[in-house]
Design a protein around this motif. Sequence first.
Motif, mmCIF file in Angstrom:
data_model
loop_
_atom_site.group_PDB
_atom_site.id
_atom_site.type_symbol
_atom_site.label_atom_id
_atom_site.label_comp_id
_atom_site.label_asym_id
_atom_site.label_seq_id
_atom_site.Cartn_x
_atom_site.Cartn_y
_atom_site.Cartn_z
ATOM 1 N N PRO A 325 -5.421 -11.619 -3.945
ATOM 2 C CA PRO A 325 -4.204 -11.762 -3.573
ATOM 3 C C PRO A 325 -4.083 -13.033 -2.746
ATOM 4 N N PRO A 326 -2.915 -13.863 -2.692
ATOM 5 C CA PRO A 326 -2.959 -15.025 -2.028
ATOM 6 C C PRO A 326 -3.372 -15.128 -0.633
ATOM 7 N N ILE A 327 -3.063 -13.989 0.029
ATOM 8 C CA ILE A 327 -3.378 -13.902 1.564
ATOM 9 C C ILE A 327 -4.917 -14.221 1.713
ATOM 10 N N PHE A 328 -5.874 -13.808 0.604
ATOM 11 C CA PHE A 328 -7.183 -14.417 0.736
ATOM 12 C C PHE A 328 -7.744 -15.504 -0.106
ATOM 13 N N ALA A 329 -6.561 -16.393 -0.467
ATOM 14 C CA ALA A 329 -6.802 -17.481 -1.276
ATOM 15 C C ALA A 329 -7.161 -18.764 -0.679
ATOM 16 N N GLU A 330 -6.806 -18.834 0.764
ATOM 17 C CA GLU A 330 -7.007 -20.072 1.630
ATOM 18 C C GLU A 330 -8.559 -20.385 1.764
ATOM 19 N N ALA A 331 -8.954 -21.581 1.487
ATOM 20 C CA ALA A 331 -10.342 -22.165 1.991
ATOM 21 C C ALA A 331 -10.605 -21.598 3.091
ATOM 22 N N GLY A 332 -11.901 -20.932 3.311
ATOM 23 C CA GLY A 332 -12.218 -20.507 4.649
ATOM 24 C C GLY A 332 -11.992 -18.967 4.711
ATOM 25 N N SER A 333 -11.131 -18.346 3.687
ATOM 26 C CA SER A 333 -11.171 -16.869 3.878
ATOM 27 C C SER A 333 -12.208 -16.223 3.519
ATOM 28 N N LYS A 334 -12.438 -15.158 4.078
ATOM 29 C CA LYS A 334 -13.733 -14.196 4.057
ATOM 30 C C LYS A 334 -13.382 -13.033 3.177
ATOM 31 N N ILE A 335 -14.306 -12.820 2.035
ATOM 32 C CA ILE A 335 -14.104 -11.893 1.108
ATOM 33 C C ILE A 335 -15.595 -11.153 0.978
ATOM 34 N N LEU A 336 -15.660 -10.145 0.452
ATOM 35 C CA LEU A 336 -17.117 -9.371 -0.105
ATOM 36 C C LEU A 336 -16.999 -9.275 -1.476
ATOM 37 N N VAL A 337 -18.449 -9.486 -2.112
ATOM 38 C CA VAL A 337 -18.504 -9.190 -3.648
ATOM 39 C C VAL A 337 -19.516 -8.069 -3.627
ATOM 40 N N GLN A 338 -19.049 -6.907 -4.223
ATOM 41 C CA GLN A 338 -19.735 -5.667 -4.469
ATOM 42 C C GLN A 338 -20.706 -5.863 -5.635
ATOM 43 N N ILE A 339 -22.461 -6.099 -4.891
ATOM 44 C CA ILE A 339 -23.285 -6.391 -6.006
ATOM 45 C C ILE A 339 -24.108 -4.973 -5.870
ATOM 46 N N ARG A 340 -24.014 -4.345 -6.777
ATOM 47 C CA ARG A 340 -24.365 -2.869 -7.032
ATOM 48 C C ARG A 340 -23.997 -2.049 -5.577
ATOM 49 N N LYS A 341 -24.973 -1.619 -4.840
ATOM 50 C CA LYS A 341 -24.455 -0.781 -3.519
ATOM 51 C C LYS A 341 -24.193 -1.681 -2.441
ATOM 52 N N ASN A 342 -24.458 -3.123 -2.521
ATOM 53 C CA ASN A 342 -24.277 -3.828 -1.289
ATOM 54 C C ASN A 342 -22.864 -4.665 -1.650
ATOM 55 N N ALA A 343 -22.124 -4.784 -0.280
ATOM 56 C CA ALA A 343 -21.170 -5.618 -0.311
ATOM 57 C C ALA A 343 -21.367 -7.100 0.431
ATOM 58 N N VAL A 344 -21.721 -7.937 -0.444
ATOM 59 C CA VAL A 344 -22.115 -9.165 0.040
ATOM 60 C C VAL A 344 -20.922 -10.281 0.621
#
Length: 356
Positions: A325-344
């Motif tokens: 979503p656009p709210i997460f699209a600005e440079a510097g925004s923090k997200i997490l990627v679900q890699i198997r059991k870990n949210a990295v």
Amino acid sequence: MKNTALTATHEALGAKMVPFAGYNMPVQYDGVNIEHEAVRTGVGVFDVSHMGEFLIEGPNALDLIQKVCSNDASKLTVGKAQYSCLPNDDGGIVDDLIVYRIKEETYLLVVNASNIEKDWNWISSKNDVGAEMRDLSEDYSLLAIQGPKAVEAMQSLSSHDLAEIKFYNFVVGDFAGIEHVIISATGYTGSGGFEIYCKNSEVKQIWDKVIEAGAKPIGLAARDTLRLEMGYCLYGNDIDDTTSPIEAGLGWITKFSKKFTNSEALEDEKRRGPERKLVAFELDERGIPRQGYDIVDSSGKTIGNVTSGTMSPSLGKGIGLGYVPPIFAEAGSKILVQIRKNAVPATVVKLPFYKG
């Protein structure tokens, strides 16, 4: 499985061959990282003869191209090329492509291998202006000679001053002892170089002379890591029939100064703002993001998915593209990627990843 005119050559070089877009293609020779580095620092050559080539000719050729392409092809003069896409009727993308103006009324459209039949049928269905269309895909080969040393290494193979061919410009001339090939200052690596279009019967001679001149053979795996470090979209991953050029960050090739397929809806989407955006991110911790992995917020809620991801050979960290979503699209925004059991944890960054 189709072969290119160089399949036997790749096999003789010990390439690992894999099926790709219906073709038997070299995925790597000496290893992805070695080949990636060769293009970033020297010069490499890819066989990308699986790509499709359509010739659009006649007094109404431009009318057809303007109707099906998002970019404004009227800006092209002879000797220039343009990146564009084919919007569909539903807000998505049929394919992305490069348009070359060969002569005043002759254009070459270069499309993705997996979409040749689909693109041909799509463009044909829109051709109510009587433009002449020819599918040259089976008759022509394409080599991508890429890297910062491409000009220097290849100059002895052509009477043209290769350094004078500007980015997204081309000449039709001699190369490696063959007359009348297209020498185009294009490519999908971000490290400079050329793409050479020639007949299937000519490509072996050109390949051999390019290798003699110092280019290292490069497979499709390194082509993918190189394009991803630049943030270049790959059809089928980052863009497809369900993604609009606006949300994919391709507004710069979507020109509303003319009418084209679904242009009114896309212009409305641009005005309103898309509901999701394609972003680039770097992992803050060790890990490799892969296509299809979920992107989540700090509460663990899924907000998007990874469309392309790899361990960047140049940066030594996990990088990827994905829709959020656009709210997460600005440079510097923090997200997490679900890699198997870990949210990295990951950080949204500005493209390109590789600054050169």
